[in-house]
Motif scaffolding. Structure first.
Motif, PDB file in Angstrom:
ATOM      1  N   TRP A 129      91.909  29.684  16.911  1.00 25.16           N
ATOM      2  CA  TRP A 129      91.046  28.504  16.816  1.00 25.16           C
ATOM      3  C   TRP A 129      91.910  27.286  16.548  1.00 25.16           C
ATOM      4  O   TRP A 129      92.706  27.284  15.605  1.00 25.16           O
ATOM      5  CB  TRP A 129      90.028  28.677  15.700  1.00 25.16           C
ATOM      6  N   GLN A 130      91.737  26.279  17.362  1.00 24.86           N
ATOM      7  CA  GLN A 130      92.380  24.985  17.142  1.00 24.86           C
ATOM      8  C   GLN A 130      91.306  24.101  16.514  1.00 24.86           C
ATOM      9  O   GLN A 130      90.279  23.822  17.135  1.00 24.86           O
ATOM     10  CB  GLN A 130      92.846  24.421  18.470  1.00 24.86           C
ATOM     11  N   LEU A 131      91.514  23.698  15.255  1.00 25.79           N
ATOM     12  CA  LEU A 131      90.486  23.017  14.487  1.00 25.79           C
ATOM     13  C   LEU A 131      91.009  21.703  13.910  1.00 25.79           C
ATOM     14  O   LEU A 131      92.132  21.651  13.409  1.00 25.79           O
ATOM     15  CB  LEU A 131      90.023  23.916  13.339  1.00 25.79           C
ATOM     16  N   SER A 132      90.180  20.687  13.986  1.00 27.27           N
ATOM     17  CA  SER A 132      90.549  19.428  13.342  1.00 27.27           C
ATOM     18  C   SER A 132      89.293  18.714  12.873  1.00 27.27           C
ATOM     19  O   SER A 132      88.218  18.844  13.466  1.00 27.27           O
ATOM     20  CB  SER A 132      91.350  18.523  14.289  1.00 27.27           C
TER      21      SER A 132
ATOM     22  N   GLU B  17      84.573  29.315   9.003  1.00 24.07           N
ATOM     23  CA  GLU B  17      84.234  28.397   7.897  1.00 24.07           C
ATOM     24  C   GLU B  17      84.842  28.885   6.578  1.00 24.07           C
ATOM     25  O   GLU B  17      85.378  28.092   5.808  1.00 24.07           O
ATOM     26  CB  GLU B  17      82.715  28.256   7.759  1.00 24.07           C
ATOM     27  N   GLU B  18      84.771  30.198   6.315  1.00 29.11           N
ATOM     28  CA  GLU B  18      85.347  30.750   5.080  1.00 29.11           C
ATOM     29  C   GLU B  18      86.843  30.487   5.015  1.00 29.11           C
ATOM     30  O   GLU B  18      87.372  30.089   3.967  1.00 29.11           O
ATOM     31  CB  GLU B  18      85.085  32.254   4.999  1.00 29.11           C
ATOM     32  N   GLN B  19      87.551  30.713   6.115  1.00 28.77           N
ATOM     33  CA  GLN B  19      88.998  30.506   6.134  1.00 28.77           C
ATOM     34  C   GLN B  19      89.366  29.023   6.009  1.00 28.77           C
ATOM     35  O   GLN B  19      90.374  28.688   5.386  1.00 28.77           O
ATOM     36  CB  GLN B  19      89.609  31.116   7.399  1.00 28.77           C
ATOM     37  N   LEU B  20      88.543  28.157   6.568  1.00 26.89           N
ATOM     38  CA  LEU B  20      88.794  26.721   6.404  1.00 26.89           C
ATOM     39  C   LEU B  20      88.658  26.308   4.942  1.00 26.89           C
ATOM     40  O   LEU B  20      89.448  25.513   4.438  1.00 26.89           O
ATOM     41  CB  LEU B  20      87.839  25.903   7.268  1.00 26.89           C
ATOM     42  N   GLU B  21      87.656  26.845   4.263  1.00 30.15           N
ATOM     43  CA  GLU B  21      87.497  26.541   2.831  1.00 30.15           C
ATOM     44  C   GLU B  21      88.708  27.033   2.044  1.00 30.15           C
ATOM     45  O   GLU B  21      89.205  26.336   1.163  1.00 30.15           O
ATOM     46  CB  GLU B  21      86.212  27.173   2.278  1.00 30.15           C
ATOM     47  N   VAL B  22      89.185  28.229   2.368  1.00 31.51           N
ATOM     48  CA  VAL B  22      90.334  28.811   1.658  1.00 31.51           C
ATOM     49  C   VAL B  22      91.611  28.017   1.928  1.00 31.51           C
ATOM     50  O   VAL B  22      92.347  27.683   1.007  1.00 31.51           O
ATOM     51  CB  VAL B  22      90.530  30.296   2.067  1.00 31.51           C
ATOM     52  N   HIS B  23      91.880  27.719   3.191  1.00 31.81           N
ATOM     53  CA  HIS B  23      93.173  27.157   3.569  1.00 31.81           C
ATOM     54  C   HIS B  23      93.205  25.638   3.662  1.00 31.81           C
ATOM     55  O   HIS B  23      94.254  25.033   3.445  1.00 31.81           O
ATOM     56  CB  HIS B  23      93.636  27.761   4.896  1.00 31.81           C
ATOM     57  N   ALA B  24      92.097  25.011   4.042  1.00 31.15           N
ATOM     58  CA  ALA B  24      92.094  23.556   4.221  1.00 31.15           C
ATOM     59  C   ALA B  24      91.286  22.849   3.142  1.00 31.15           C
ATOM     60  O   ALA B  24      91.313  21.632   3.054  1.00 31.15           O
ATOM     61  CB  ALA B  24      91.539  23.194   5.607  1.00 31.15           C
ATOM     62  N   GLY B  25      90.533  23.598   2.349  1.00 31.16           N
ATOM     63  CA  GLY B  25      89.751  23.009   1.284  1.00 31.16           C
ATOM     64  C   GLY B  25      88.490  22.317   1.748  1.00 31.16           C
ATOM     65  O   GLY B  25      87.823  21.669   0.954  1.00 31.16           O
ATOM     66  N   ALA B  26      88.158  22.436   3.024  1.00 32.11           N
ATOM     67  CA  ALA B  26      86.950  21.790   3.556  1.00 32.11           C
ATOM     68  C   ALA B  26      86.489  22.542   4.798  1.00 32.11           C
ATOM     69  O   ALA B  26      87.298  23.087   5.532  1.00 32.11           O
ATOM     70  CB  ALA B  26      87.236  20.343   3.917  1.00 32.11           C
TER      71      ALA B  26
ATOM     72  N   MET C 106      83.939  22.561   8.437  1.00 32.66           N
ATOM     73  CA  MET C 106      83.724  21.650   9.567  1.00 32.66           C
ATOM     74  C   MET C 106      82.472  20.803   9.403  1.00 32.66           C
ATOM     75  O   MET C 106      82.426  19.677   9.872  1.00 32.66           O
ATOM     76  CB  MET C 106      83.608  22.433  10.878  1.00 32.66           C
ATOM     77  N   THR C 107      81.438  21.327   8.765  1.00 34.72           N
ATOM     78  CA  THR C 107      80.147  20.650   8.784  1.00 34.72           C
ATOM     79  C   THR C 107      79.977  19.582   7.707  1.00 34.72           C
ATOM     80  O   THR C 107      79.119  18.727   7.832  1.00 34.72           O
ATOM     81  CB  THR C 107      79.001  21.673   8.678  1.00 34.72           C
ATOM     82  N   GLY C 108      80.754  19.591   6.654  1.00 31.11           N
ATOM     83  CA  GLY C 108      80.611  18.594   5.593  1.00 31.11           C
ATOM     84  C   GLY C 108      81.094  17.228   6.029  1.00 31.11           C
ATOM     85  O   GLY C 108      81.724  17.058   7.064  1.00 31.11           O
ATOM     86  N   GLU C 109      80.799  16.217   5.225  1.00 33.62           N
ATOM     87  CA  GLU C 109      81.180  14.841   5.533  1.00 33.62           C
ATOM     88  C   GLU C 109      82.559  14.473   4.998  1.00 33.62           C
ATOM     89  O   GLU C 109      83.109  13.457   5.373  1.00 33.62           O
ATOM     90  CB  GLU C 109      80.132  13.867   4.967  1.00 33.62           C
ATOM     91  N   SER C 110      83.102  15.264   4.097  1.00 40.97           N
ATOM     92  CA  SER C 110      84.397  14.913   3.527  1.00 40.97           C
ATOM     93  C   SER C 110      85.458  15.924   3.947  1.00 40.97           C
ATOM     94  O   SER C 110      85.155  17.021   4.414  1.00 40.97           O
ATOM     95  CB  SER C 110      84.318  14.858   1.998  1.00 40.97           C
ATOM     96  N   GLY C 111      86.687  15.547   3.750  1.00 39.21           N
ATOM     97  CA  GLY C 111      87.813  16.416   4.049  1.00 39.21           C
ATOM     98  C   GLY C 111      88.384  16.155   5.426  1.00 39.21           C
ATOM     99  O   GLY C 111      87.664  15.852   6.362  1.00 39.21           O
ATOM    100  N   SER C 112      89.699  16.229   5.518  1.00 38.75           N
ATOM    101  CA  SER C 112      90.398  16.074   6.783  1.00 38.75           C
ATOM    102  C   SER C 112      91.431  17.183   6.899  1.00 38.75           C
ATOM    103  O   SER C 112      92.065  17.551   5.905  1.00 38.75           O
ATOM    104  CB  SER C 112      91.102  14.714   6.866  1.00 38.75           C
ATOM    105  N   PHE C 113      91.597  17.713   8.078  1.00 39.63           N
ATOM    106  CA  PHE C 113      92.600  18.746   8.317  1.00 39.63           C
ATOM    107  C   PHE C 113      92.846  18.845   9.812  1.00 39.63           C
ATOM    108  O   PHE C 113      92.082  18.353  10.629  1.00 39.63           O
ATOM    109  CB  PHE C 113      92.171  20.108   7.758  1.00 39.63           C
ATOM    110  N   ARG C 114      93.936  19.510  10.147  1.00 37.06           N
ATOM    111  CA  ARG C 114      94.271  19.823  11.526  1.00 37.06           C
ATOM    112  C   ARG C 114      95.129  21.063  11.479  1.00 37.06           C
ATOM    113  O   ARG C 114      96.129  21.105  10.766  1.00 37.06           O
ATOM    114  CB  ARG C 114      95.026  18.660  12.151  1.00 37.06           C
TER     115      ARG C 114
END
Length: 184
Positions: free
Chosen positions: A100-103, A145-154, A156-164
């Motif tokens: 998954w390529q996520l930003s 979504e679980e892995q994004l919370e673990v690794h990026a701290g945010a 995709m669906t919330g209004e805050s947080g930035s990652f790539r």
């Protein structure tokens, strides 16, 4: 000269190769075997894991497992061979790979908060082709979504947080998933 035997999975396959220079074995064969064992600690599996990560980061994303480069003709693989001459066990490892390529970028402006999101899924189709498809952020699997919370701290669906980053899921011979997050 020393001989290294790598065995991956119960009754899956046993290959041996001589390790002099790194070119003395096919890296894609090592990726396949090490993937099945969840990349156990060894020089060969470390090199295979590093090559897999190199292929998926950051752009363009290449197929992480390139079976056409691994000659399996001499392998002792017990399962029946189905579509494309690839054994069922090998197909299951290949099918278990998702990249998954996520930003996500959140920007506060005078007009409020603007959020830009991108989710692209790379996967192996049933026929073995490595495909790419865009995915709506509201349609992500729960594990992403679980892995994004673990690794990026945010997520995709919330209004805050930035990652790539790149998120890769693989599975071993037991079907247990492993996750790799590579920010860029």
């Amino acid at each position: 000269m020393r001989t290294v035997v790598v065995s991956a999975g119960v009754g899956f396959a046993s290959y041996s190769w001589t390790t002099l220079p790194a070119q003395s074995y096919q890296i894609d064969c090592a990726i396949l075997l090490c993937l099945a064992g969840d990349f156990p600690a060894s020089a060969e599996c470390s090199a295979a894991h590093a090559e897999m990560i190199r292929r998926i980061t950051p752009w363009p994303i290449e197929p992480p497992l390139q079976l056409w480069r691994c000659p399996m003709g001499g392998a002792t693989i017990s399962a029946s061979v189905s579509t494309g001459g690839v054994p069922d066990e090998v197909r299951s490892y290949r099918a278990g790979i998702e990249v998954w390529q996520l930003s996500k970028r959140s920007i506060s402006s005078s007009g409020g908060r603007e959020v830009y999101r991108t989710a692209i899924r790379h996967f192996y189709h049933e026929g073995g082709e490595f495909r790419r498809e865009g995915v709506q952020e509201t349609s992500l699997p729960g594990w992403v979504e679980e892995q994004l919370e673990v690794h990026a701290g945010a997520g995709m669906t919330g209004e805050s947080g930035s990652f790539r980053g790149i998120l890769m899921r693989t599975q071993d011979y037991r079907g247990s998933p492993s996750y790799e997050w590579v920010p860029y």
